[in-house]
Motif scaffolding. Structure first.
Motif, PDB file in Angstrom:
ATOM      1  N   SER A   1      -9.774   5.314 -20.709  1.00 16.19           N
ATOM      2  CA  SER A   1     -10.469   5.543 -19.482  1.00 16.19           C
ATOM      3  C   SER A   1      -9.534   5.718 -19.253  1.00 16.19           C
ATOM      4  N   SER A   2      -8.420   4.583 -18.108  1.00 21.94           N
ATOM      5  CA  SER A   2      -7.296   5.386 -17.530  1.00 21.94           C
ATOM      6  C   SER A   2      -6.381   4.208 -17.694  1.00 21.94           C
ATOM      7  N   THR A   3      -5.255   4.968 -16.964  1.00 18.78           N
ATOM      8  CA  THR A   3      -4.348   4.095 -16.482  1.00 18.78           C
ATOM      9  C   THR A   3      -3.617   4.274 -15.714  1.00 18.78           C
ATOM     10  N   ARG A   4      -3.003   3.147 -14.920  1.00 20.47           N
ATOM     11  CA  ARG A   4      -2.690   2.919 -13.532  1.00 20.47           C
ATOM     12  C   ARG A   4      -0.938   2.481 -13.211  1.00 20.47           C
ATOM     13  N   THR A   5      -0.219   3.251 -12.776  1.00 22.05           N
ATOM     14  CA  THR A   5       1.462   2.042 -12.773  1.00 22.05           C
ATOM     15  C   THR A   5       1.658   1.401 -11.589  1.00 22.05           C
ATOM     16  N   THR A   6       2.231   0.202 -11.541  1.00 18.55           N
ATOM     17  CA  THR A   6       2.211  -0.477 -10.273  1.00 18.55           C
ATOM     18  C   THR A   6       2.860   0.665  -9.223  1.00 18.55           C
ATOM     19  N   GLU A   7       3.791   1.446  -9.680  1.00 14.14           N
ATOM     20  CA  GLU A   7       4.730   2.250  -8.365  1.00 14.14           C
ATOM     21  C   GLU A   7       3.483   3.058  -7.705  1.00 14.14           C
ATOM     22  N   GLY A   8       2.702   3.339  -8.811  1.00 18.29           N
ATOM     23  CA  GLY A   8       1.594   4.215  -8.013  1.00 18.29           C
ATOM     24  C   GLY A   8       0.708   3.889  -7.012  1.00 18.29           C
ATOM     25  N   ILE A   9       0.478   2.617  -7.613  1.00 19.68           N
ATOM     26  CA  ILE A   9      -0.472   1.479  -6.775  1.00 19.68           C
ATOM     27  C   ILE A   9       0.359   1.312  -5.129  1.00 19.68           C
ATOM     28  N   ARG A  10       1.926   0.994  -5.777  1.00 18.32           N
ATOM     29  CA  ARG A  10       2.423   1.012  -4.168  1.00 18.32           C
ATOM     30  C   ARG A  10       2.377   2.423  -3.430  1.00 18.32           C
ATOM     31  N   GLU A  11       2.951   3.072  -4.254  1.00 17.58           N
ATOM     32  CA  GLU A  11       2.716   4.930  -3.287  1.00 17.58           C
ATOM     33  C   GLU A  11       1.688   5.227  -2.707  1.00 17.58           C
ATOM     34  N   SER A  12       0.593   5.210  -4.005  1.00 13.65           N
ATOM     35  CA  SER A  12      -0.808   5.081  -2.164  1.00 13.65           C
ATOM     36  C   SER A  12      -1.075   4.464  -1.805  1.00 13.65           C
ATOM     37  N   ASN A  13      -0.926   3.006  -1.816  1.00 18.80           N
ATOM     38  CA  ASN A  13      -0.905   2.441  -0.564  1.00 18.80           C
ATOM     39  C   ASN A  13       0.020   2.812   0.760  1.00 18.80           C
ATOM     40  N   GLN A  14       1.548   3.407  -0.309  1.00 15.93           N
ATOM     41  CA  GLN A  14       2.638   3.138   1.667  1.00 15.93           C
ATOM     42  C   GLN A  14       2.119   4.893   1.875  1.00 15.93           C
ATOM     43  N   TYR A  15       1.329   5.647   1.592  1.00 21.71           N
ATOM     44  CA  TYR A  15       1.083   7.048   1.601  1.00 21.71           C
ATOM     45  C   TYR A  15       0.485   6.912   3.148  1.00 21.71           C
ATOM     46  N   ALA A  16      -0.480   6.705   3.220  1.00 21.19           N
ATOM     47  CA  ALA A  16      -0.766   6.337   5.123  1.00 21.19           C
ATOM     48  C   ALA A  16      -0.093   5.021   5.756  1.00 21.19           C
ATOM     49  N   PHE A  17       0.973   4.579   5.253  1.00 17.05           N
ATOM     50  CA  PHE A  17       1.163   4.045   6.179  1.00 17.05           C
ATOM     51  C   PHE A  17       2.989   4.569   6.403  1.00 17.05           C
ATOM     52  N   ASN A  18       3.333   5.325   5.650  1.00 20.71           N
ATOM     53  CA  ASN A  18       4.461   5.864   6.054  1.00 20.71           C
ATOM     54  C   ASN A  18       3.855   7.255   7.172  1.00 20.71           C
ATOM     55  N   ILE A  19       2.589   7.937   7.611  1.00 21.94           N
ATOM     56  CA  ILE A  19       2.399   8.864   8.450  1.00 21.94           C
ATOM     57  C   ILE A  19       2.481   7.796   9.911  1.00 21.94           C
ATOM     58  N   ILE A  20       1.382   6.746   9.536  1.00 24.45           N
ATOM     59  CA  ILE A  20       2.271   5.936  10.832  1.00 24.45           C
ATOM     60  C   ILE A  20       3.445   5.644  11.073  1.00 24.45           C
ATOM     61  N   ILE A  21       4.091   5.080  10.451  1.00 26.04           N
ATOM     62  CA  ILE A  21       5.954   4.332  11.044  1.00 26.04           C
ATOM     63  C   ILE A  21       6.419   6.041  10.795  1.00 26.04           C
ATOM     64  N   GLY A  22       5.790   6.612  10.899  1.00 29.38           N
ATOM     65  CA  GLY A  22       6.907   8.155  10.795  1.00 29.38           C
ATOM     66  C   GLY A  22       7.014   8.335  12.252  1.00 29.38           C
ATOM     67  N   PHE A  23       5.371   7.767  12.808  1.00 28.89           N
ATOM     68  CA  PHE A  23       4.968   8.585  13.976  1.00 28.89           C
ATOM     69  C   PHE A  23       5.718   7.155  15.078  1.00 28.89           C
ATOM     70  N   LEU A  24       5.996   6.492  14.960  1.00 24.96           N
ATOM     71  CA  LEU A  24       6.243   5.396  15.524  1.00 24.96           C
ATOM     72  C   LEU A  24       7.416   5.168  15.255  1.00 24.96           C
ATOM     73  N   VAL A  25       8.980   5.818  14.156  1.00 24.10           N
ATOM     74  CA  VAL A  25      10.279   5.276  14.932  1.00 24.10           C
ATOM     75  C   VAL A  25      10.060   6.979  15.535  1.00 24.10           C
ATOM     76  N   LEU A  26       9.274   8.268  15.733  1.00 23.55           N
ATOM     77  CA  LEU A  26       9.592   8.952  16.454  1.00 23.55           C
ATOM     78  C   LEU A  26       9.889   8.253  17.805  1.00 23.55           C
TER      79      LEU A  26
END
Lengths: 795, 253
Positions: free
Chosen positions: A643-668
């Motif tokens: 039916s489908s496959t998922r990789t753990t790095e894919g799970i990490r990446e999709s979780n991290q995506y939203a954070f990257n934007i917020i953290i990027g703003f915070l780092v700025l």
């Protein structure tokens, strides 16, 4: 002809370029920050609201058994209903490369031209389209496709069809596909019918006339449900979002909160910096004021000159910072729009933001200059002309002075070091402002990086539920004896494990049931899952009807205690379970964990699996993706329907995506704060040296070498840096906890697993020492280069 | 033209500045029972102790004394740079001991030209602009006249070829000439000079002194602090100060 006194103002600005740049930078950084945060926030909220309003969001969605367009028309006539539409959503899989699939949620509408609710808007390609597939703008890349491509879509139950992507649309009601790990597509009901899936709807969406009145919406929900059921249909669920709230309301609120928090902080710190800088400027001008008074200058003339000078600094800062901040705000908004799936139609910064910047850029320096300028103009001619650079007034006998005197007796401190330490505390007001700037800068810098570390920790903890590389989900249960050896045949597969997944409802004492929750049944001694425990224990191989729940479930059922009996309805039958442990959430909703063996018997799936977890030889994202594709191909060639496959790095990446934007703003923001801090330190050191120029001459006259003078000044700067680091690091602890909590709640609905960024705390120590050294180096170098005659006759 | 240029259109006495409360000064400068005490951590230091002095128009007076004798303090009292702890000072019909800091600056700009040992020129302004500055602050003359007058004064001081240079680009003696030109900018009746030759070589010092003599000949009143006995002897009147008191006065024919 420009009057001579105004020539002096112009020449003062022009001839002291370094000082002018420093003051402009001090004011400019605040003006820039205000423009960035206020401008960014204004654009984002305006465009979000515009986009959201343009969708004409539905008040509620009722999920039902299939119904026709006739029923939709009838329901539209119910009083209080403004608009009504039938829809249908079909989960599908798209083959993006051979043997690699990605999830696609297809929404079917009656007619794109007649959309009334949750409207989507065309961006490119054909529109309106009776046949073909429209793809949400932020889903196209996720599907690795282009407009015009034919894609192979698995519509479930073995139905695989080829669909042509005919256009791109924007749907403001769905997130970025990378966040959800699922793409969004749109077809007409006519297309579904052509594909052999029928021309019926399963979702009724409507908008109430009183769209902001939740009670009215609930009443309409009941009326519609009754009407639908009277027509012979069943309503499975009713989803009523909070009226007027964007799906990402919490993220938006957090972003706005962070925008305001950092904007205000940077403005305050920049204000401190401006006060210090203008005070320094006036300190340098005292002798000039004396000369001007000597030749007949009146107070108001002197005040006028310096206020004009300060206003000129402000104006120059505004001229530089306003356009720069506009560009920065537009860039920052672009990052956020990618996360929130907003289209920026108009990226102009509102005039009020520019007004705010101009007012702040001119007003704050003038306000900061008020006291130093008035004070400077009020100084007597005698005092001004006799200002010799040895500041007597500040050498007090306070606590710190006494402490250093005692230290001198107890520790074998060298005299130059003692001079540096005493110099550091001589101007306590100035030191306080400099320290406040640097401490807050340090604290926020560490807090931001601690939040980043907490995000990593949280994601790592999530992955404790996924101690494998690839998860293969089957279209139906398969025998483990068949799939496990098959998977192990594939080179690169190291280990496999079969799991069962399902759903359950809690049955309460009054026989009512809860919402359906996910259930995971893994072997009790599985090495593929190793969650941390919040309370109780994990499952043991000897356990039978024992149950571990996650915190989401525990929070939803606060009456439950460890050891309690919980009745669960599984496959229509009730079974008692004993609650033995609570584990943290993985931000995927309430979940129950049970032993595979016991559950398999209960679900009549002994020796079967719905999911296969695979450990591969390499664990990087590329290798995992490749193995997922190869596993799919290998299993499907043996007749197993994946039916489908998922990789753990894919799970990490999709979780991290939203954070990257917020953290990027915070780092700025952290970088801006660090800039304000370093400018503050540079200014303070420059003033300190200027005020003590005569003193340095005395030191050199009595034998201090160039190096000794440099060391004294550098030590003073580094002492300030070190003090700020100590207090800033301590302040960072509660601040980082608060920030981690806020960011976690906004993006995951749970607090992040807090981690203090100790590594960055020490990296910042090195940075702040280097910064302090750099800030002191200029003044130290100048001080060491002055000849004794120059400094002693310093006029 | 020169008459216009050298007449003071802004030197009218303002109300409240020249209130003398019944006393009518006979002399251009009158110092009466002036005491100046400085408060220091080790106790009060009396710099001037009941000084009485009068100077008439057109006099060239030297004030001599050792370091710390109070001679600079006396000149600071007369120029209004510092104020007395007690006593009265009348200069050109103004009770300057009663003036506030603002009116004092305005009064000084028009009535007293001050010259210092270290020149006190503003480093960012050219020599010409330094001379124009007092006229600008005092709103004296029209803008065009200010420049013409400043150039004329620099010419008098033989500095016109250096008019557009910065003070740092000319020698110490030349800077002092610019400082004298600046002191004359608003055509004040009085010049006060505190060690004007203290930072100059003897040849340059002599040239500066000759300038002073010429100015006295033109009707200016000059009060000069010096510890150069040779220069003091060249003035008509020399006052010696010791421990804050006038201890000797010599008038030469």
């Amino acid at each position: 002809m420009v009057p001579t006194r105004w020539r002096k103002v112009i020449l003062d600005l022009w001839m002291h370029k370094a000082r002018t740049l420093l003051v402009i930078a001090a004011i400019g950084v605040g003006v820039f920050a205000v423009g960035l945060v206020a401008g960014g926030q204004a654009i984002l909220l305006r465009e979000l609201n515009r986009g959201y309003a343009a969708t004409n969001a539905s008040s509620a969605t009722l999920t039902t058994t299939p119904f026709s367009s006739e029923l939709v028309a009838r329901l539209g006539r119910i009083p209080g209903v403004e608009a009504v539409e039938g829809r249908r959503r079909i989960p599908a899989q798209v083959e993006i490369r051979p043997n690699e699939t990605r999830a696609l949620l297809i929404t079917a509408v009656a007619d794109f031209r007649a959309q009334q609710l949750d409207k989507i808007y065309p961006i490119g390609g054909a529109w309106p389209q009776r046949d073909g597939l429209l793809i949400e703008q932020l889903s196209l890349e996720f599907l690795n496709a282009s407009v015009g491509d034919k894609i192979s879509v698995d519509l479930g139950n073995g139905l695989r069809k080829e669909l042509t992507i005919t256009g791109l649309v924007h749907d403001a009601n769905v997130p970025n596909a990378r966040v959800t790990n699922r793409a969004f597509g749109y077809v007409t009901i006519h297309t579904l019918n052509n594909l052999g899936l029928g021309d019926y709807f399963t979702e009724l969406r409507y908008r109430a006339v009183e769209a902001d009145n939740l009670s009215a919406i609930y009443a309409l929900n009941d009326a519609l449900k009754s009407q639908i059921e009277r027509s012979g249909h069943t309503v499975f669920a009713t989803d009523t979002p909070t009226p007027g709230e964007h799906w990402a309301q919490e993220i938006i609120e957090t972003l706005v909160l962070l925008f305001i928090l950092f904007g205000v902080l940077i403005m305050v710190l920049s204000g401190f910096l401006v006060v210090n800088t203008i005070t320094a400027l006036m300190a340098q001008q005292i002798k000039h004021i004396g000369v001007m008074k000597l030749v007949g200058a009146r107070r108001r003339q002197i005040m006028g000159m310096y206020f004009v000078m300060v206003a000129a600094y402000g104006l120059l800062a505004v001229l530089l910072a306003v356009p720069a901040s506009m560009l920065a705000a537009q860039r920052v908004v672009l990052f956020a729009t990618d996360l929130l799936n907003t289209q920026i139609v108009n990226n102009s910064v509102p005039l009020y933001v520019i007004g705010l910047q101009v007012a702040g850029g001119l007003g704050i320096p003038l306000a900061a200059a008020l006291w130093p300028v008035i004070n400077g103009a009020l100084i007597t001619t005698h005092k001004a002309l006799n200002s010799i650079g040895i500041d007597q007034s500040s050498v007090g006998r306070g606590f710190w002075e006494r402490l250093f005197a005692q230290m001198q007796q107890m520790l074998p401190l060298q005299r130059p070091l003692l001079i540096s330490l005493r110099n550091t505390i001589r101007k306590k007001g100035r030191l306080a402002l400099t320290l406040a700037t640097l401490i807050l800068g340090t604290a926020l810098f560490i807090a931001v990086l601690s939040t980043r570390a907490s995000v990593q920790q949280t994601l790592d903890d999530f992955l404790r539920y996924h101690r494998y590389d690839v998860s293969v989900v089957f279209a139906r249960p398969y025998r483990t004896a068949q799939i496990e050896p098959l998977a192990q045949q594939l080179p690169g597969v190291v280990a496999v494990e079969s799991w069962l997944t399902g759903s359950a409802r809690r049955v309460f004492a009054d026989a009512s049931t809860s919402e359906s929750v996910s259930l995971v049944a893994a072997p009790a001694n599985s090495a593929f899952m190793d969650p941390k425990l919040e309370a109780g224990r994990w499952l043991l191989p000897t356990d039978a009807n024992t149950l571990v729940v996650n915190t989401d479930f525990a929070d939803a059922h606060p009456d439950l205690r460890l050891g309690d009996e919980v009745v669960l309805e599984i496959n229509g039958r009730n079974h008692p379970w004993q609650l033995v442990g609570i584990v943290p959430t993985a931000a995927a909703g309430p979940t129950l964990y049970v032993n595979y063996n016991f559950y398999a018997r209960l679900a009549r799936s002994i020796g079967q699996a719905t999911t296969l977890k695979v450990v591969t030889a390499q664990h990087d994202a590329a290798h995992q993706a490749e193995m997922a594709a190869r596993l799919t191909g290998h299993l499907e060639s043996a007749g197993i329907r994946v039916s489908s496959t998922r990789t753990t790095e894919g799970i990490r990446e999709s979780n991290q995506y939203a954070f990257n934007i917020i953290i990027g703003f915070l780092v700025l923001m952290a970088v801006l704060l660090a800039t304000v801090g370093s400018l503050g330190l540079t200014t303070t050191m420059s003033i300190n040296i200027l005020e003590r120029i005569r003193e340095i001459g005395v030191l050199r006259a009595i034998g201090a070498s160039d190096n000794a003078v440099r060391v004294i000044v550098l030590t003073e700067g580094m002492t300030i840096g070190l003090l700020s680091w100590v207090f800033g690091s301590v302040t960072a602890v509660p601040l980082s906890q608060l920030l981690s909590h806020t960011v976690g709640m906004a993006l995951l609905g749970i607090p992040l697993n807090y981690t203090f960024a100790l590594d960055w705390t020490f990296i910042w120590l090195v940075m702040v020492i280097l910064l302090a050294a750099a800030a002191s180096l200029g003044p130290a170098h100048s001080a060491s280069r002055l000849t004794i005659r120059e400094v002693l006759a310093y006029e | 033209m020169l008459k216009t240029l050298f007449s003071r259109n802004g030197a009218t006495t303002k109300k409240g500045i020249s209130v003398i409360n019944g006393h009518t000064p006979i002399h251009l400068i009158e110092v009466r029972q002036v005491v100046k005490a400085y408060h220091t951590p080790v106790g009060d230091f009396i710099a001037l102790n009941g000084v009485n002095l009068h100077i008439d128009k057109g006099e060239f007076v030297a004030v001599v004394g050792k370091s710390g004798s109070g001679k600079s303090t006396l000149i600071n009292m007369i120029t209004g740079i510092d104020r007395p702890t007690a006593g009265e000072i009348y200069v050109a019909n103004h009770a300057i001991h009663r003036l506030g800091e603002g009116p004092m600056a305005e009064w000084r700009g028009k009535n007293v030209g001050v010259i210092f040992q270290f020149f006190q020129l503003l480093p960012m302004l050219s020599c010409l602009e330094n001379v124009m500055l007092p006229m600008d602050f005092g709103n004296m003359y029209t803008p065009r006249e200010r420049k013409e007058r400043a150039l004329h004064l620099l010419e008098q001081m033989q500095m016109v070829e250096h008019a557009y240079k910065l003070p740092s680009e000319v020698s110490g003696g030349q800077q002092q000439r610019v400082a004298i030109a600046r002191a004359l900018a608003n055509d004040p009746p009085i010049l006060a000079a505190d060690e004007p030759t203290g930072n100059l070589d003897s040849k340059t010092a002599d040239a500066v002194f000759t300038l002073f003599e010429n100015l006295v000949a033109q009707g200016k009143t000059i009060l000069m602090v010096t510890h150069d006995g040779e220069l003091a002897r060249r003035t008509r009147r020399a006052i010696t100060i010791a421990d804050g008191q006038i201890v000797d006065e010599k008038i030469r024919g």
